[in-house]
Scaffold this motif. Sequence first.
Motif, PDB file in Angstrom:
ATOM      1  N   LEU A 122       2.437  10.071  -2.786  1.00  0.00           N
ATOM      2  CA  LEU A 122       1.640   9.718  -3.958  1.00  0.00           C
ATOM      3  C   LEU A 122       2.519   9.188  -5.083  1.00  0.00           C
ATOM      4  O   LEU A 122       3.602   9.699  -5.341  1.00  0.00           O
ATOM      5  N   VAL A 123       2.019   8.160  -5.764  1.00  0.00           N
ATOM      6  CA  VAL A 123       2.765   7.489  -6.818  1.00  0.00           C
ATOM      7  C   VAL A 123       1.981   7.544  -8.120  1.00  0.00           C
ATOM      8  O   VAL A 123       0.770   7.323  -8.142  1.00  0.00           O
ATOM      9  N   ASP A 124       2.668   7.870  -9.206  1.00  0.00           N
ATOM     10  CA  ASP A 124       2.060   7.840 -10.534  1.00  0.00           C
ATOM     11  C   ASP A 124       1.879   6.379 -10.944  1.00  0.00           C
ATOM     12  O   ASP A 124       2.859   5.651 -11.095  1.00  0.00           O
ATOM     13  N   PRO A 125       0.636   5.902 -11.133  1.00  0.00           N
ATOM     14  CA  PRO A 125       0.424   4.486 -11.444  1.00  0.00           C
ATOM     15  C   PRO A 125       0.998   4.057 -12.780  1.00  0.00           C
ATOM     16  O   PRO A 125       1.207   2.869 -13.017  1.00  0.00           O
ATOM     17  N   ASN A 126       1.267   5.006 -13.673  1.00  0.00           N
ATOM     18  CA  ASN A 126       1.809   4.660 -14.990  1.00  0.00           C
ATOM     19  C   ASN A 126       3.323   4.751 -15.063  1.00  0.00           C
ATOM     20  O   ASN A 126       3.917   4.484 -16.106  1.00  0.00           O
ATOM     21  N   ALA A 127       3.944   5.157 -13.972  1.00  0.00           N
ATOM     22  CA  ALA A 127       5.400   5.280 -13.980  1.00  0.00           C
ATOM     23  C   ALA A 127       6.035   3.898 -13.881  1.00  0.00           C
ATOM     24  O   ALA A 127       5.558   3.042 -13.137  1.00  0.00           O
ATOM     25  N   PRO A 128       7.120   3.644 -14.622  1.00  0.00           N
ATOM     26  CA  PRO A 128       7.775   2.334 -14.559  1.00  0.00           C
ATOM     27  C   PRO A 128       8.400   2.053 -13.204  1.00  0.00           C
ATOM     28  O   PRO A 128       8.511   0.925 -12.785  1.00  0.00           O
ATOM     29  N   TYR A 138       0.842  -1.199   0.000  1.00  0.00           N
ATOM     30  CA  TYR A 138       0.000   0.000   0.000  1.00  0.00           C
ATOM     31  C   TYR A 138       0.880   1.254   0.000  1.00  0.00           C
ATOM     32  O   TYR A 138       0.656   2.194  -0.765  1.00  0.00           O
ATOM     33  N   LYS A 139       1.917   1.254   0.853  1.00  0.00           N
ATOM     34  CA  LYS A 139       2.792   2.418   0.978  1.00  0.00           C
ATOM     35  C   LYS A 139       3.632   2.627  -0.285  1.00  0.00           C
ATOM     36  O   LYS A 139       3.885   3.761  -0.691  1.00  0.00           O
ATOM     37  N   ASP A 140       4.074   1.514  -0.892  1.00  0.00           N
ATOM     38  CA  ASP A 140       4.904   1.617  -2.090  1.00  0.00           C
ATOM     39  C   ASP A 140       4.103   1.997  -3.321  1.00  0.00           C
ATOM     40  O   ASP A 140       4.658   2.502  -4.302  1.00  0.00           O
ATOM     41  N   ARG A 141       2.800   1.751  -3.286  1.00  0.00           N
ATOM     42  CA  ARG A 141       1.958   1.966  -4.476  1.00  0.00           C
ATOM     43  C   ARG A 141       0.743   2.805  -4.096  1.00  0.00           C
ATOM     44  O   ARG A 141      -0.398   2.455  -4.409  1.00  0.00           O
ATOM     45  N   PHE A 142       0.989   3.929  -3.406  1.00  0.00           N
ATOM     46  CA  PHE A 142      -0.111   4.790  -2.969  1.00  0.00           C
ATOM     47  C   PHE A 142      -0.512   5.697  -4.135  1.00  0.00           C
ATOM     48  O   PHE A 142      -0.014   6.801  -4.304  1.00  0.00           O
ATOM     49  N   THR A 143      -1.424   5.223  -4.943  1.00  0.00           N
ATOM     50  CA  THR A 143      -1.852   5.919  -6.152  1.00  0.00           C
ATOM     51  C   THR A 143      -2.931   6.956  -5.844  1.00  0.00           C
ATOM     52  O   THR A 143      -3.539   6.933  -4.761  1.00  0.00           O
ATOM     53  N   PRO A 144      -3.231   7.871  -6.782  1.00  0.00           N
ATOM     54  CA  PRO A 144      -4.342   8.799  -6.578  1.00  0.00           C
ATOM     55  C   PRO A 144      -5.667   8.084  -6.304  1.00  0.00           C
ATOM     56  O   PRO A 144      -6.505   8.598  -5.574  1.00  0.00           O
ATOM     57  N   ALA A 145      -5.855   6.889  -6.873  1.00  0.00           N
ATOM     58  CA  ALA A 145      -7.088   6.132  -6.612  1.00  0.00           C
ATOM     59  C   ALA A 145      -7.163   5.721  -5.145  1.00  0.00           C
ATOM     60  O   ALA A 145      -8.227   5.831  -4.514  1.00  0.00           O
ATOM     61  N   LEU A 146      -6.057   5.249  -4.583  1.00  0.00           N
ATOM     62  CA  LEU A 146      -6.050   4.902  -3.162  1.00  0.00           C
ATOM     63  C   LEU A 146      -6.243   6.143  -2.296  1.00  0.00           C
ATOM     64  O   LEU A 146      -6.879   6.069  -1.233  1.00  0.00           O
ATOM     65  N   LEU A 162      -0.405  16.886 -11.123  1.00  0.00           N
ATOM     66  CA  LEU A 162      -0.053  16.357  -9.816  1.00  0.00           C
ATOM     67  C   LEU A 162       1.434  16.051  -9.705  1.00  0.00           C
ATOM     68  O   LEU A 162       2.048  16.248  -8.670  1.00  0.00           O
ATOM     69  N   PHE A 163       2.058  15.573 -10.791  1.00  0.00           N
ATOM     70  CA  PHE A 163       3.415  15.067 -10.683  1.00  0.00           C
ATOM     71  C   PHE A 163       4.486  15.972 -11.275  1.00  0.00           C
ATOM     72  O   PHE A 163       5.659  15.711 -11.098  1.00  0.00           O
ATOM     73  N   LYS A 164       4.104  17.038 -12.014  1.00  0.00           N
ATOM     74  CA  LYS A 164       5.166  17.895 -12.547  1.00  0.00           C
ATOM     75  C   LYS A 164       5.763  18.733 -11.424  1.00  0.00           C
ATOM     76  O   LYS A 164       5.074  19.108 -10.485  1.00  0.00           O
ATOM     77  N   PRO A 165       7.066  19.003 -11.470  1.00  0.00           N
ATOM     78  CA  PRO A 165       7.695  19.787 -10.406  1.00  0.00           C
ATOM     79  C   PRO A 165       7.121  21.191 -10.343  1.00  0.00           C
ATOM     80  O   PRO A 165       6.665  21.725 -11.350  1.00  0.00           O
ATOM     81  N   PRO A 166       7.132  21.811  -9.156  1.00  0.00           N
ATOM     82  CA  PRO A 166       6.615  23.177  -9.056  1.00  0.00           C
ATOM     83  C   PRO A 166       7.499  24.142  -9.823  1.00  0.00           C
ATOM     84  O   PRO A 166       8.711  23.944  -9.902  1.00  0.00           O
TER      85      PRO A 166
END
Length: 305
Positions: free
Chosen positions: A142-148, A77-85, A215-219
């Motif tokens: 938060l983790v991008d679910p599509n990131a390798p 869960y912690k390693d794959r905390f996606t926006p859906a979770l 959500l994932f681009k740097p500020p």
Amino acid sequence: GGGGGGGGGVNGKYKKVHASFSTRTFAPTLQDLIDAVTKAGGIWTTSHTGQTAGWFEEWSRKAGEACLLIVIFVQAYKDRFTPALKMEADEIDRLHREKGTPVYLFEEGHQGSQVLSNLIDGSKVMGDYPAWRRFCDDASNLVDPNAPARAVAAPAVAAPAAAASHPQVSGGGGGGGGGARAALVTRAMKEGLDKAGGGGGSGGGGVRDLLRMALFKPPPPPVSGGAGGGGGSGGGGARAANFNSKEMGQALRAAARNGDEAELQKLINDGANIESTDGSGGTALHWSARFGNPACLKLLLEAGA
């Protein structure tokens, strides 16, 4: 993961049990939990839908009907905390606060037998709820679910004291940190994605991909107040002079909310601060996403929001 749970066994207090977990949860761990619920006479109502259309509405409906909610808060869960979770976590917290729905945190080292005992006893708590909420509210998790590989939100960027605060800067002084931005973006996903049909906006990819970028681009670097260089006749300088920064920010967010792409472009050209926020920490980017306006969302992202 999923599967329905049948009734039978001990007549426990909680008849409907709904859960949130990573799809990468170790299968025997999941089955251990389902067996515990079944033995206690409950029904496991969670089934994996693969986030098909309407998945969150179905998941949240079952969560609202549940007598007990379980979060499998293990390493997967912690390693794959996606926006859906994150969306599920926020809904669980809302139900817990507003309806008093009990929540069990099934953590590393817990066993199904412990859950079974708690179910039989009618216990209302299990695990460290505050620690789970702190984890969920930290945007860096938060983790991008599509990131390798595991991709987290950008680290905090120290801005000069005089610069406008950026809602993605974790732990920044004043005006909501990274958690607030993450919460707003996930709310935008819930409220804006379906309205926009999830379809492809200009440039392809549609609202879902644009939100992921948001959500994932740097500020960006701190935005200094636009001065509308040069002040030519009819140019940005004249318009900016007639609006204070607060009014321009309000106009910018209104244009993003209403899908007024032309007005939005005009305000950006006139030097409006695209990172200005409303009282809840929402930017024009959040409002365009929430109201399903992909053209405005794309325009803001291209401008560096």
